[in-house]
Design an enzyme around this catalytic site. Structure first.
Site, PDB file in Angstrom:
ATOM      1  CG  HIS A   1      -0.247  -0.261   2.514  1.00  0.00           C
ATOM      2  ND1 HIS A   1       0.599   0.663   3.082  1.00  0.00           N
ATOM      3  CD2 HIS A   1      -0.254  -1.327   3.363  1.00  0.00           C
ATOM      4  CE1 HIS A   1       1.054   0.212   4.219  1.00  0.00           C
ATOM      5  NE2 HIS A   1       0.574  -1.017   4.415  1.00  0.00           N
TER       6      HIS A   1
ATOM      7  CG  HIS B   1       4.202  -1.700   2.066  1.00  0.00           C
ATOM      8  ND1 HIS B   1       2.914  -2.175   2.038  1.00  0.00           N
ATOM      9  CD2 HIS B   1       4.800  -2.296   3.125  1.00  0.00           C
ATOM     10  CE1 HIS B   1       2.739  -3.032   3.031  1.00  0.00           C
ATOM     11  NE2 HIS B   1       3.857  -3.121   3.705  1.00  0.00           N
TER      12      HIS B   1
ATOM     13  N   GLY C   1       8.468   1.528   9.030  1.00  0.00           N
ATOM     14  CA  GLY C   1       7.442   2.546   9.260  1.00  0.00           C
ATOM     15  C   GLY C   1       7.189   2.737  10.753  1.00  0.00           C
TER      16      GLY C   1
ATOM     17  CB  SER D   1      -2.610  -1.124   8.217  1.00  0.00           C
ATOM     18  OG  SER D   1      -2.660  -2.484   8.568  1.00  0.00           O
ATOM     19  CB  SER D   2      -1.462  -5.318   4.710  1.00  0.00           C
ATOM     20  OG  SER D   2      -0.229  -4.820   4.261  1.00  0.00           O
TER      21      SER D   2
END
Ligand code: PAF
Length: 276
Positions: free
Chosen positions: A34, A37, A144, A182-183
């Protein structure tokens, strides 16, 4: 882009890059890339030749957690990385962690905050990151700040084991409403995402109270908890700590951090905010 699935080959490529005096900048991920990243990757490019890894690490999931359902989209991730002109994607085999006889643990720092709710999480994270560092031996590794406790622990691991990598923290990328990328946000539909935005907004309100002069750790924490409950979150923790995550603060200073984890519709969110 080279997609490397062999540990030996990844070791060789990284060694060769370094021999040709290219600095290696490493971004470990669990995929389903996302904007957070992508920001790590763009930052990584400033430091050297970027190697991204994608590996959903079973060792950092507890028995009742979402390893099987964790969002995965390898094909799309490959396309994204190609579009970003990334030269190397490391996609290690399951053997990288299966049958590991020794795990890295850090009882002092992992037995607080996230560690209380996910008791084996950080031993899984530290072990996989150490393995990836042993294979790639990066000059720089980017993490992160949403996962602040992870960042602190990895920095400590690098110091404790005299690793070469310089650990670079990268600010959290957020949706317009403040929700941290966030994934796991993929678990939320658009309506729930809007409500989940209140998670960061609750932390921000607490940070604003500090700006307005409130310095009592207890009052600020209670205010954060009340805000979170009002928005329908089930709180795992909300704590104000010093930046090194050593002590919970009774009197809050600039630079301290409020960290929280909460569940909404079964989705676990974590986030934090610094007091300024
Ligand atoms: O932050 C993550 O995505 C993971 O914890 C990491 C660092 C890739 C280790 O699996």
């Amino acid at each position: 882009m080279n997609i490397i699935t062999s540990i030996a080959e990844m070791k060789k490529i990284s060694k060769d890059l370094k021999k040709s005096s290219r600095q290696v900048s490493f971004i470990p991920t669990m995929g389903k890339l996302h904007d957070g990243h992508l920001n790590l990757i763009e930052e990584g490019k400033k430091y050297g030749e970027v190697i991204v890894s994608i590996f959903v690490n079973p060792a950092q999931f507890g028995p009742d957690e979402d390893f099987d359902n964790y969002p995965r989209d390898f094909e799309n991730d490959v396309k994204t990385l190609k579009d970003l002109n990334i030269g190397y994607l490391f996609h290690p085999p399951a053997d990288i962690i299966k049958n590991t006889a020794t795990y890295l643990i850090n009882p002092e720092y992992s037995n607080r905050l996230e560690g209380i709710f996910r008791p084996t999480h950080f031993q899984g994270v530290l072990t996989i990151v150490m393995k990836l560092f042993c294979i790639i031996n990066p000059d720089f590794a980017l993490f992160g700040l949403k996962d602040y406790q992870q960042y602190i622990l990895i920095k400590k691991m690098v110091e404790d084991y005299f690793l070469d990598a310089r650990v670079i923290p990268v600010p959290t990328v957020r949706e317009k409403c403040g929700l941290a990328m966030s994934s796991r946000n993929a678990y939320l539909d658009e309506k729930d995402k809007k409500i989940a935005c209140n998670f960061y907004q609750s932390l921000k309100k607490t940070a604003d109270l500090f700006k307005a002069g409130e310095i009592s750790g207890e009052k600020l924490t209670v205010s954060a908890i009340k805000e979170l409950i009002k928005s329908g979150f089930k709180i795992d923790y909300a704590k104000i700590m010093d930046q090194g995550l050593n002590t919970e603060k009774r009197t809050v200073d600039s630079g301290d951090i409020l960290l929280a984890a909460a569940r909404f519709k079964g989705v676990r969110l974590i986030d934090n905010i610094f007091f300024e």
